[in-house]
Motif scaffolding. Sequence first.
Motif, short mmCIF file in Angstrom:
data_model
loop_
_atom_site.label_atom_id
_atom_site.label_comp_id
_atom_site.label_asym_id
_atom_site.label_seq_id
_atom_site.Cartn_x
_atom_site.Cartn_y
_atom_site.Cartn_z
N GLU A 23 0.87 -1.18 0.00
CA GLU A 23 0.00 0.00 0.00
C GLU A 23 0.91 1.23 0.00
O GLU A 23 1.84 1.31 0.79
CB GLU A 23 -0.92 0.03 1.22
N THR A 24 0.63 2.14 -0.90
CA THR A 24 1.38 3.38 -1.01
C THR A 24 0.45 4.54 -0.67
O THR A 24 -0.67 4.60 -1.16
CB THR A 24 1.95 3.56 -2.43
N ILE A 25 0.94 5.44 0.16
CA ILE A 25 0.16 6.60 0.57
C ILE A 25 0.92 7.85 0.18
O ILE A 25 2.11 7.99 0.49
CB ILE A 25 -0.11 6.57 2.09
N ALA A 26 0.24 8.76 -0.48
CA ALA A 26 0.78 10.07 -0.83
C ALA A 26 -0.38 11.05 -0.76
O ALA A 26 -1.22 11.08 -1.66
CB ALA A 26 1.40 10.05 -2.22
N GLU A 27 -0.46 11.80 0.32
CA GLU A 27 -1.59 12.70 0.55
C GLU A 27 -1.13 14.01 1.18
O GLU A 27 -0.09 14.06 1.83
CB GLU A 27 -2.61 12.05 1.50
N SER A 28 -1.96 15.02 1.02
CA SER A 28 -1.78 16.30 1.71
C SER A 28 -2.76 16.36 2.86
O SER A 28 -3.80 15.71 2.84
CB SER A 28 -2.04 17.46 0.75
N PHE A 29 -2.43 17.15 3.88
CA PHE A 29 -3.30 17.27 5.04
C PHE A 29 -3.16 18.63 5.69
O PHE A 29 -2.18 19.34 5.45
CB PHE A 29 -3.04 16.15 6.06
N GLU A 30 -4.15 18.98 6.50
CA GLU A 30 -4.15 20.20 7.30
C GLU A 30 -4.65 19.87 8.69
O GLU A 30 -5.61 19.12 8.85
CB GLU A 30 -5.09 21.26 6.70
N ILE A 31 -4.00 20.42 9.70
CA ILE A 31 -4.40 20.20 11.09
C ILE A 31 -4.38 21.56 11.79
O ILE A 31 -3.40 22.30 11.67
CB ILE A 31 -3.45 19.23 11.82
N ASP A 32 -5.45 21.87 12.50
CA ASP A 32 -5.52 23.12 13.25
C ASP A 32 -5.63 22.83 14.74
O ASP A 32 -6.34 21.91 15.15
CB ASP A 32 -6.75 23.94 12.81
N PHE A 33 -4.94 23.64 15.53
CA PHE A 33 -5.01 23.58 16.98
C PHE A 33 -5.39 24.96 17.48
O PHE A 33 -5.05 25.97 16.86
CB PHE A 33 -3.65 23.20 17.60
N THR A 34 -6.09 25.00 18.61
CA THR A 34 -6.40 26.27 19.25
C THR A 34 -5.67 26.34 20.58
O THR A 34 -5.46 25.31 21.22
CB THR A 34 -7.92 26.47 19.44
N ARG A 35 -5.30 27.55 20.95
CA ARG A 35 -4.66 27.76 22.25
C ARG A 35 -5.67 28.29 23.26
O ARG A 35 -5.32 28.57 24.40
CB ARG A 35 -3.50 28.73 22.11
N ILE A 36 -6.92 28.41 22.84
CA ILE A 36 -7.98 28.93 23.70
C ILE A 36 -8.81 27.74 24.18
O ILE A 36 -9.42 27.05 23.36
CB ILE A 36 -8.87 29.93 22.95
N PRO A 37 -8.84 27.50 25.49
CA PRO A 37 -9.61 26.35 25.99
C PRO A 37 -11.11 26.54 25.72
O PRO A 37 -11.62 27.64 25.74
CB PRO A 37 -9.34 26.34 27.49
N SER A 38 -11.77 25.44 25.44
CA SER A 38 -13.21 25.45 25.18
C SER A 38 -13.97 25.66 26.48
O SER A 38 -13.63 25.08 27.50
CB SER A 38 -13.62 24.12 24.54
N GLU A 39 -15.01 26.47 26.41
CA GLU A 39 -15.85 26.68 27.58
C GLU A 39 -16.87 25.55 27.71
O GLU A 39 -17.49 25.38 28.74
CB GLU A 39 -16.57 28.02 27.48
N ASN A 40 -17.04 24.77 26.63
CA ASN A 40 -18.02 23.69 26.61
C ASN A 40 -17.31 22.37 26.88
O ASN A 40 -16.57 21.87 26.05
CB ASN A 40 -18.72 23.64 25.25
N ASP A 41 -17.52 21.82 28.06
CA ASP A 41 -16.90 20.55 28.42
C ASP A 41 -17.76 19.35 28.05
O ASP A 41 -17.37 18.22 28.27
CB ASP A 41 -16.59 20.49 29.93
#
Length: 176
Positions: free
Chosen positions: A87-105
Amino acid sequence: MTQNDSPAPEFSYEIDIDDVGRAGKKFQLSSNETERAMIAKRLKTPSVEKLEGEMRVTASKTGVRITGDIAADLTRECVASLEHMPETIAESFEIDFTRIPSENDDVEEEDLDAPEFLEGETLDLGELLVQQLSLSMEPFPRKEGAKSLAEAYAPKENASPFAGLKQALGKSDDNQ
């Protein structure tokens, strides 16, 4: 499980987010043979022959964005015949992180497309690349032209559960 309780990643490349900044930095990652063997064990696949990634990381006060490309060569097990296959994999990706904690637990109402909260000032790009590999792998790899073991060893006719009873009573489909 806290970060201290979690096992060490098989492929680790930690960066300090404060060193990245808005201008961003580019990172080239390539796993070695030992790391690939441990990754294969974790992903329950016979082997990982290549795992490489190019990642561009940009950071602001409120978030971190990673864009990248993954390239991997693996040996997988066919779900039908249990034969090894490439199996060969060649893909692009995007990942986002926030530094602001969620108020909704409340996890049930959490937006699954929302950026993940980034705790601390470091980010493990190697672990992110392994996670991206896991997401990119074919969930049910099937070798082209593979006959399933069920087809190979099952009875040739499609017998119903009542076929034996019909035969014992001397009935056919015509005189039920």
